[in-house]
Design an enzyme around this catalytic site. Structure first.
Site, PDB file in Angstrom:
ATOM      1  N   ARG A 216       0.869  -1.187   0.000  1.00 59.26           N
ATOM      2  CA  ARG A 216       0.000   0.000   0.000  1.00 59.26           C
ATOM      3  C   ARG A 216       0.901   1.232   0.000  1.00 59.26           C
ATOM      4  O   ARG A 216       1.122   1.849   1.014  1.00 59.26           O
ATOM      5  CB  ARG A 216      -0.918  -0.039   1.243  1.00 59.26           C
ATOM      6  CG  ARG A 216      -2.134   0.803   1.154  1.00 59.26           C
ATOM      7  CD  ARG A 216      -1.902   2.273   1.547  1.00 59.26           C
ATOM      8  NE  ARG A 216      -1.522   2.470   2.914  1.00 59.26           N
ATOM      9  CZ  ARG A 216      -0.631   3.401   3.314  1.00 59.26           C
ATOM     10  NH1 ARG A 216      -0.027   4.184   2.462  1.00 59.26           N
ATOM     11  NH2 ARG A 216      -0.330   3.539   4.585  1.00 59.26           N
ATOM     12  N   GLU A 306       6.286   0.709   7.167  1.00 56.77           N
ATOM     13  CA  GLU A 306       5.804   1.762   6.286  1.00 56.77           C
ATOM     14  C   GLU A 306       5.016   1.169   5.119  1.00 56.77           C
ATOM     15  O   GLU A 306       5.499   0.248   4.450  1.00 56.77           O
ATOM     16  CB  GLU A 306       7.021   2.544   5.748  1.00 56.77           C
ATOM     17  CG  GLU A 306       6.694   3.854   5.103  1.00 56.77           C
ATOM     18  CD  GLU A 306       6.203   4.920   6.077  1.00 56.77           C
ATOM     19  OE1 GLU A 306       6.879   5.183   7.078  1.00 56.77           O
ATOM     20  OE2 GLU A 306       5.131   5.501   5.797  1.00 56.77           O
ATOM     21  N   ASP A 330       2.356   4.927   9.476  1.00 55.03           N
ATOM     22  CA  ASP A 330       1.039   5.241   8.909  1.00 55.03           C
ATOM     23  C   ASP A 330      -0.053   5.226   9.976  1.00 55.03           C
ATOM     24  O   ASP A 330      -1.008   5.981   9.897  1.00 55.03           O
ATOM     25  CB  ASP A 330       0.713   4.244   7.790  1.00 55.03           C
ATOM     26  CG  ASP A 330       1.797   4.266   6.735  1.00 55.03           C
ATOM     27  OD1 ASP A 330       1.980   5.309   6.101  1.00 55.03           O
ATOM     28  OD2 ASP A 330       2.509   3.252   6.598  1.00 55.03           O
ATOM     29  N   ASN A 471      -2.343  10.748   0.176  1.00 56.01           N
ATOM     30  CA  ASN A 471      -1.172  11.069  -0.647  1.00 56.01           C
ATOM     31  C   ASN A 471      -1.117  10.173  -1.878  1.00 56.01           C
ATOM     32  O   ASN A 471      -1.658   9.082  -1.844  1.00 56.01           O
ATOM     33  CB  ASN A 471       0.104  10.845   0.187  1.00 56.01           C
ATOM     34  CG  ASN A 471       0.180  11.790   1.355  1.00 56.01           C
ATOM     35  OD1 ASN A 471      -0.040  12.984   1.211  1.00 56.01           O
ATOM     36  ND2 ASN A 471       0.481  11.244   2.532  1.00 56.01           N
TER      37      ASN A 471
HETATM   38  O1  LIG Z   1       4.672   9.221   2.855  1.00 52.69           O
HETATM   39  C1  LIG Z   1       3.873  10.136   3.144  1.00 52.69           C
HETATM   40  O2  LIG Z   1       3.863  11.220   2.580  1.00 52.69           O
HETATM   41  C2  LIG Z   1       2.920   9.916   4.284  1.00 52.69           C
HETATM   42  C3  LIG Z   1       2.656   8.490   4.479  1.00 52.69           C
HETATM   43  O3  LIG Z   1       3.277   7.826   5.280  1.00 52.69           O
HETATM   44  C4  LIG Z   1       1.711   7.826   3.566  1.00 52.69           C
HETATM   45  O4  LIG Z   1       0.950   8.490   2.868  1.00 52.69           O
HETATM   46  O5  LIG Z   1       1.744   6.596   3.544  1.00 52.69           O
HETATM   47 MG   LIG Z   2       3.388   5.800   4.705  1.00 51.21          MG
END
Ligand SMILES: O=C([O-])CC(=O)C(=O)O
Ligand SMILES: [Mg+2]
Length: 615
Positions: A216, A306, A330, A471
């Site tokens: 993801r 992440e 996250d 995002n």
């Molecule tokens: O990476 C980023 O900008 C913020 C984050 O952890 C995501 O959206 O998974």
């Molecule tokens: Mg992230």
């Protein structure tokens, strides 16, 4: 084979899970039967020195260094200061119109001259954050196979297993090998293999690992092995924003395949071309990885999860937070940054956190993570039990408002949010029914805060609080301009990816960036300087409060609920100090005695990108 209990799990003593903490050169008896990488260390000079990104200074080598290090003739005569190099590079970067070209230029610089890369990033953080991080890093991951030049980070894939299998199959052809195969059959799992892979990494003293399995990536979905751009980008920020030494950072991508058909059919795809492994096969690889990490780097290495998919993210966090120093950015990082924004915004909109009503679109990692941290903070402030404080927080998922009649069919992490209410299908109807003061988008789906939704929020709120957190930019629930226009300039708005300031009715509005990048670098630094061995929610609350305290009156006057990124290293030092203080208070610190002035201590521990002089 001797067996011991580690973290409640029965392990073979000799196979890489006991003893040998930080035994990187294989010197302990526990690692006698393991393969060792024969690392050697030498002093770089001449041509090799110019090609070593850790030590290369390009034209900044002075006359004495050029003589002493056999560089005469390998460089043109001019000598440039680091500042002049920085000026030239910024000038060059600004010539590129396409964001991906800037990203590639920055990655090339990182590969060529690490200190200059970080100097640039630190001194121009507002301008370069969107290049090395969201939104551009999202596009880079999508095209990673095509733009791939030199590998970055460490790839841990199921391939090792299949190579193993192949070897055993060949082995089987020969009868005399059956005995060997039989003896080794137990090793058909990945045991032992991941530790070997970790040992191939040239740096030995690792403090932070950011790991993804690519399922993801931001709001872009399954990008498989190409998710590597994310750990690499996050760790660049650990160094630039949080001051963790680059040599102490290890980006890892776990490749168990991908379900993304486009990638499976892409000839340039860099990962395993197979559907994702799940269940026992997946869990065993993760278990192997987590054990190997602790074995190789010890108890104090921070593992940041992440961009895992929901179904793995919650389980991995719950499982490994008992035995390892783990943090899910996250779930927890996003929660902490949003709570900080809310605490700061209360100064603008008045009332206490407990006076507000919250509605989320998206009930995954970010949504439920933020909701839980808000409920905890209200409970802390009001002394009401968290079961009660959760009731003023409502979540909408793809099937509509989460209500008690849906409870049976809900995933476990959504169940605490199933309150008594009639079913409601559409977000706009949920807004009208619940009448929240705060609307938070975390579903990863763009353009879901429509004009009707924002207008509904603005009809019963003097200052509607709207957070579009998904995002990259293309997946944002609405743009900054839409939020300000549709609310007639009344919204307090922040987003996950950056938006430029907006002029509405002659007034300039500066949107905040509610991105976990505010939190994780300082949070991680706080854990490192205190030698923390576990993460607790109280540390996240401490980080939120520290960040909120950094918003100045000048920022508030511009409508900002987050301080600008320009001062992020100072902000990170304050976050690190508050987090470390909490670690000491909870008795989870291993670096003793506790330094008196934790802010000063944090600052003194931060990486400096300034060129060093060579003797
Ligand atoms: O990476 C980023 O900008 C913020 C984050 O952890 C995501 O959206 O998974
Ligand atoms: Mg992230």
């Amino acid at each position: 084979m001797e067996s011991v209990l580690i973290n409640g799990i029965d392990k073979d003593y000799k196979n890489g899970v006991a003893g040998g903490v930080e035994d990187v050169y294989g010197e302990d008896s526990a690692t006698e039967d393991q393969l060792v990488t024969p690392w050697t260390v030498s002093v770089a000079s001449g041509y090799t020195l110019l090609r070593d990104p850790h030590h290369n200074k390009g034209l900044a080598f002075n006359e004495k260094e050029r003589d002493a290090h056999y560089l005469r003739g390998l460089l043109p005569p001019a000598i440039a200061t680091q500042e002049l190099q920085e000026k030239k590079l910024m000038h060059n970067l600004r010539q590129y119109q396409v964001p991906l070209q800037r990203y590639m230029a920055m990655m090339d610089l990182q590969e060529r001259n690490e200190r200059l890369f970080y100097k640039l990033l630190i001194d121009n953080v507002e301008e370069l954050l969107p290049v090395v991080y969201t939104p551009t890093v999202g596009e880079a991951c999508q095209k990673y196979g095509s733009i791939f030049r030199r590998p970055q980070g460490l790839y841990i894939s199921l391939k090792e297993k299949y190579d193993h299998l192949l070897a055993f199959c060949l082995c089987l052809l020969c009868l005399s090998c059956i005995a060997v195969w039989w003896k080794l059959k137990g090793d058909l799992s990945f045991r032992g293999k991941v530790l070997e892979v970790l040992k191939n990494w040239p740096e030995k003293s690792i403090q932070v690992i950011v790991v993804t399995d690519g399922e993801r990536i931001l709001g872009l979905g399954d990008l498989g092995c190409q998710g590597m751009g994310i750990p690499v980008g996050k760790l660049s920020l650990y160094t630039a924003l949080g001051g963790v030494r680059p040599s102490a950072c290890l980006p890892v991508t776990i490749d168990v395949g991908t379900n993304n058909e486009r990638l499976l059919n892409d000839e340039f795809y860099i990962g395993l071309k197979q559907k994702r492994a799940t269940g026992q096969e997946y869990n065993e690889l993760l278990e192997e990885f987590m054990s190997a990490v602790k074995q190789n780097y010890g108890e104090k290495v921070l593992v940041q999860f992440e961009d895992f998919a929901n179904h793995n993210a919650f389980e991995l966090l719950a499982k490994y937070s008992q035995s390892h120093l783990v943090f899910n950015d996250d779930i927890q990082g996003t929660a902490s940054v949003v709570l900080a924004g809310l605490l700061a915004a209360l100064k603008l909109v008045g009332r206490t956190l407990g006076d507000h009503k919250f509605l989320f679109l998206g009930a995954g990692e970010a949504g439920t993570g933020i909701a839980e941290l808000i409920a905890l903070e209200i409970s802390r402030q009001t002394k009401a039990p968290v079961e009660e404080t959760r009731k003023q927080i409502w979540l909408v998922d793809s099937k509509g408002l989460i209500v008690s009649s849906r409870k049976e069919s809900l995933q476990h992490f959504k169940k605490p949010w199933a309150h008594e209410h009639e079913p409601v299908k559409e977000l706009v109807d949920a807004v009208k029914e619940i009448k929240p003061t705060v609307l938070i988008g975390t579903s990863g789906v763009g353009k879901t805060f429509t004009k009707e939704v924002v207008e509904a929020m603005s009809s019963f709120n003097e200052k509607p609080f709207i957070l579009a957190l998904s995002n990259p930019t293309s997946h944002s629930e609405c743009t900054a301009e839409e939020a300000y226009t549709w609310s007639e300039g009344r919204a307090i708005f922040a987003s996950g990816s950056p938006f430029d300031p907006v002029t509405y009715n002659g007034k300039v509005f500066v949107p905040g960036q509610a991105n976990n990048a505010y939190i994780f670098p300082g949070f991680g630094l706080g854990l490192i300087i205190s030698g923390a061995i576990r993460v607790r929610d109280d540390m996240l609350l401490a980080a939120s409060e520290a960040l909120a305290a950094q918003v100045t009156q000048e920022n508030y006057d511009k409508g900002l609920i987050y301080p600008p990124f320009t001062n992020i290293r100072k902000i990170s030092a304050h976050i690190a100090a508050k987090v470390a203080a909490k670690v000491y208070e909870l008795g989870l610190a291993s670096r003793l005695p506790r330094p008196k002035d934790l802010v000063k201590h944090a600052e003194s521990c931060m990486y400096s990108p300034v060129y060093r002089n060579y003797r």
